[in-house]
Design a protein around this motif. Sequence first.
Motif, PDB file in Angstrom:
ATOM      1  N   ILE A 111      38.899  81.508  32.611  1.00 43.18           N
ATOM      2  CA  ILE A 111      40.311  81.489  32.213  1.00 43.18           C
ATOM      3  C   ILE A 111      40.606  80.259  31.354  1.00 43.18           C
ATOM      4  O   ILE A 111      41.257  80.351  30.298  1.00 43.18           O
ATOM      5  CB  ILE A 111      41.211  81.528  33.460  1.00 43.18           C
ATOM      6  CG1 ILE A 111      41.065  82.878  34.179  1.00 43.18           C
ATOM      7  CG2 ILE A 111      42.668  81.291  33.080  1.00 43.18           C
ATOM      8  CD1 ILE A 111      41.823  82.966  35.486  1.00 43.18           C
ATOM      9  N   ILE A 112      40.127  79.098  31.786  1.00 42.48           N
ATOM     10  CA  ILE A 112      40.374  77.875  31.016  1.00 42.48           C
ATOM     11  C   ILE A 112      39.674  77.951  29.663  1.00 42.48           C
ATOM     12  O   ILE A 112      40.222  77.529  28.630  1.00 42.48           O
ATOM     13  CB  ILE A 112      39.901  76.643  31.807  1.00 42.48           C
ATOM     14  CG1 ILE A 112      40.678  76.529  33.123  1.00 42.48           C
ATOM     15  CG2 ILE A 112      40.095  75.377  30.988  1.00 42.48           C
ATOM     16  CD1 ILE A 112      40.227  75.381  33.987  1.00 42.48           C
TER      17      ILE A 112
ATOM     18  N   ILE B  93      38.900  80.655  27.842  1.00 44.94           N
ATOM     19  CA  ILE B  93      39.601  81.573  26.946  1.00 44.94           C
ATOM     20  C   ILE B  93      40.914  80.962  26.466  1.00 44.94           C
ATOM     21  O   ILE B  93      41.279  81.073  25.281  1.00 44.94           O
ATOM     22  CB  ILE B  93      39.852  82.910  27.656  1.00 44.94           C
ATOM     23  CG1 ILE B  93      38.520  83.614  27.931  1.00 44.94           C
ATOM     24  CG2 ILE B  93      40.743  83.813  26.820  1.00 44.94           C
ATOM     25  CD1 ILE B  93      37.741  83.967  26.696  1.00 44.94           C
ATOM     26  N   SER B  94      41.625  80.291  27.365  1.00 49.76           N
ATOM     27  CA  SER B  94      42.897  79.661  26.977  1.00 49.76           C
ATOM     28  C   SER B  94      42.666  78.548  25.964  1.00 49.76           C
ATOM     29  O   SER B  94      43.389  78.438  24.963  1.00 49.76           O
ATOM     30  CB  SER B  94      43.603  79.114  28.217  1.00 49.76           C
ATOM     31  OG  SER B  94      43.864  80.156  29.152  1.00 49.76           O
ATOM     32  N   GLY B  95      41.657  77.701  26.208  1.00 52.59           N
ATOM     33  CA  GLY B  95      41.370  76.625  25.263  1.00 52.59           C
ATOM     34  C   GLY B  95      40.945  77.148  23.903  1.00 52.59           C
ATOM     35  O   GLY B  95      41.327  76.594  22.869  1.00 52.59           O
ATOM     36  N   GLU B  96      40.174  78.236  23.893  1.00 55.07           N
ATOM     37  CA  GLU B  96      39.778  78.827  22.616  1.00 55.07           C
ATOM     38  C   GLU B  96      40.989  79.358  21.859  1.00 55.07           C
ATOM     39  O   GLU B  96      41.091  79.187  20.638  1.00 55.07           O
ATOM     40  CB  GLU B  96      38.774  79.946  22.876  1.00 55.07           C
ATOM     41  CG  GLU B  96      38.258  80.617  21.621  1.00 55.07           C
ATOM     42  CD  GLU B  96      37.200  81.667  21.921  1.00 55.07           C
ATOM     43  OE1 GLU B  96      36.934  82.509  21.042  1.00 55.07           O
ATOM     44  OE2 GLU B  96      36.653  81.641  23.040  1.00 55.07           O
ATOM     45  N   LYS B  97      41.904  79.999  22.555  1.00 60.03           N
ATOM     46  CA  LYS B  97      43.111  80.529  21.902  1.00 60.03           C
ATOM     47  C   LYS B  97      43.988  79.399  21.385  1.00 60.03           C
ATOM     48  O   LYS B  97      44.511  79.461  20.270  1.00 60.03           O
ATOM     49  CB  LYS B  97      43.893  81.394  22.881  1.00 60.03           C
ATOM     50  CG  LYS B  97      45.132  82.043  22.275  1.00 60.03           C
ATOM     51  CD  LYS B  97      45.838  82.909  23.294  1.00 60.03           C
ATOM     52  CE  LYS B  97      47.040  83.608  22.659  1.00 60.03           C
ATOM     53  NZ  LYS B  97      48.015  82.665  22.105  1.00 60.03           N
ATOM     54  N   TRP B  98      44.160  78.355  22.190  1.00 57.03           N
ATOM     55  CA  TRP B  98      44.983  77.229  21.750  1.00 57.03           C
ATOM     56  C   TRP B  98      44.363  76.523  20.543  1.00 57.03           C
ATOM     57  O   TRP B  98      45.071  76.071  19.637  1.00 57.03           O
ATOM     58  CB  TRP B  98      45.168  76.240  22.896  1.00 57.03           C
ATOM     59  CG  TRP B  98      45.949  76.815  24.040  1.00 57.03           C
ATOM     60  CD1 TRP B  98      46.847  77.839  23.978  1.00 57.03           C
ATOM     61  CD2 TRP B  98      45.882  76.417  25.415  1.00 57.03           C
ATOM     62  NE1 TRP B  98      47.356  78.112  25.226  1.00 57.03           N
ATOM     63  CE2 TRP B  98      46.789  77.250  26.131  1.00 57.03           C
ATOM     64  CE3 TRP B  98      45.161  75.461  26.124  1.00 57.03           C
ATOM     65  CZ2 TRP B  98      46.981  77.134  27.506  1.00 57.03           C
ATOM     66  CZ3 TRP B  98      45.350  75.345  27.494  1.00 57.03           C
ATOM     67  CH2 TRP B  98      46.251  76.171  28.168  1.00 57.03           C
TER      68      TRP B  98
ATOM     69  N   GLY C 135      39.948  71.987  22.901  1.00 59.65           N
ATOM     70  CA  GLY C 135      40.110  73.318  23.475  1.00 59.65           C
ATOM     71  C   GLY C 135      38.806  73.918  23.955  1.00 59.65           C
ATOM     72  O   GLY C 135      38.765  74.588  24.994  1.00 59.65           O
TER      73      GLY C 135
ATOM     74  N   SER D 216      37.418  73.414  29.539  1.00 64.48           N
ATOM     75  CA  SER D 216      36.929  73.944  30.820  1.00 64.48           C
ATOM     76  C   SER D 216      35.892  73.014  31.436  1.00 64.48           C
ATOM     77  O   SER D 216      35.903  72.779  32.659  1.00 64.48           O
ATOM     78  CB  SER D 216      36.337  75.334  30.606  1.00 64.48           C
ATOM     79  OG  SER D 216      35.338  75.303  29.591  1.00 64.48           O
TER      80      SER D 216
END
Length: 386
Positions: free
Chosen positions: A318-319, A321-326, A337, A341
């Motif tokens: 989850i972290i 994927i979120s960091g990649e999107k940000w 980003g 994780s």
Amino acid sequence: VAALLTGAAFVFNNYIVPRAALKAYSLMWDARQQKLALDIREGVFYNGLPGYVLKVGKKYPDGKSLGQVMIYDHTAGRGESTVILADSGVMETLHHNQYLRLTLFRGEAFLDQSDGSTVRGASTGYVRQAFSRNQITFSLASFKLDRTKEDLFRENRMMKNVGELVTVTDSLRRQANRERQRVTYALDPFYTNLRLPLDSTAGVPYVRRRAADSLARLVRTTIQLPPRLFKPLTANDVQSAQNVARNVRSYVGSYRERLAFSTREANSWEIEFWKKFAQSTAVFVMFLIGAPLGAIIKKGGLGVPVLLSIVFFIFYYIISISGEKWGRDSLMAVPLGMWLSNLVLLPIGLFFLFQARRDSSVLDVDFWRPLVVWLRKLKKPQPARG
């Protein structure tokens, strides 16, 4: 061993994954373009064979015998020029599935003898031919898997190694910076003819300013001039100003979208670069979590460690994927980003390692008792002071 696995993971991501992705994606593209296998069903018109439309009323369990066969031949290019009806038929493939031979029994063929003229009143007619046995051979070349050259897919970022990713990312960054620097000069044509409506008869020259120059100087110059030197604004002046404002807004909007696309594309390539390092390091970070957990958990057998490992993996995913999107959306720096994780899980792994060296368990109730007591004190209402 964990360090060796980390290094092996990086080598695998940098050299083997790009080649495997190149072959996999090229094969997947060819598979998508591939025509489905020959599938003739009862009572359904089938047009998978180029130039022919088939319909069978009955298909027997052996998969080869057919009943009540109807064939429309369009190979002449004039519509339904030939129609073949047969009582039964048999299908078989020839020369390693390169051709399909359809043998028909007890049927009739209707051949169009017209010359293709569309003039009303032109004579048309059909020739009727009866047969007891007839063979038609179809080419199955359209069902072959034609492989596309792999070089056409090499420009995708998933097919690049670290050195190639750095080169492309730097080029995209420089291009995006040049686009940003051109914004000011690109807006100049909208303001080149901007002038203050001063009264030239009073001996005060017209004042011109480019948008790239300091607009503040223009405003200060306007404020310092006496009001008597200004001409009153007309409807044409207001309309012209509105048109310029609309043009500027439209241009800036399109330019902003282009800059956002360039930045997002550069971020995507940089993400692919850092992903090779971050995913490899995650092997060692997961080791720092998994190994101490195996030593800390005294009871529960294999189930509890596996459950906790799954929980941490989901947390990592989850972290990540979120960091990649940000990072792709420029909400944070791309390196941060992609490493977010690992940065979050690394302290947890070091804490578990420290607890394992002290031979203490973080899952025992006594370990968390001071924290529970402290939380209860926070929730306990304080006595009122008189």
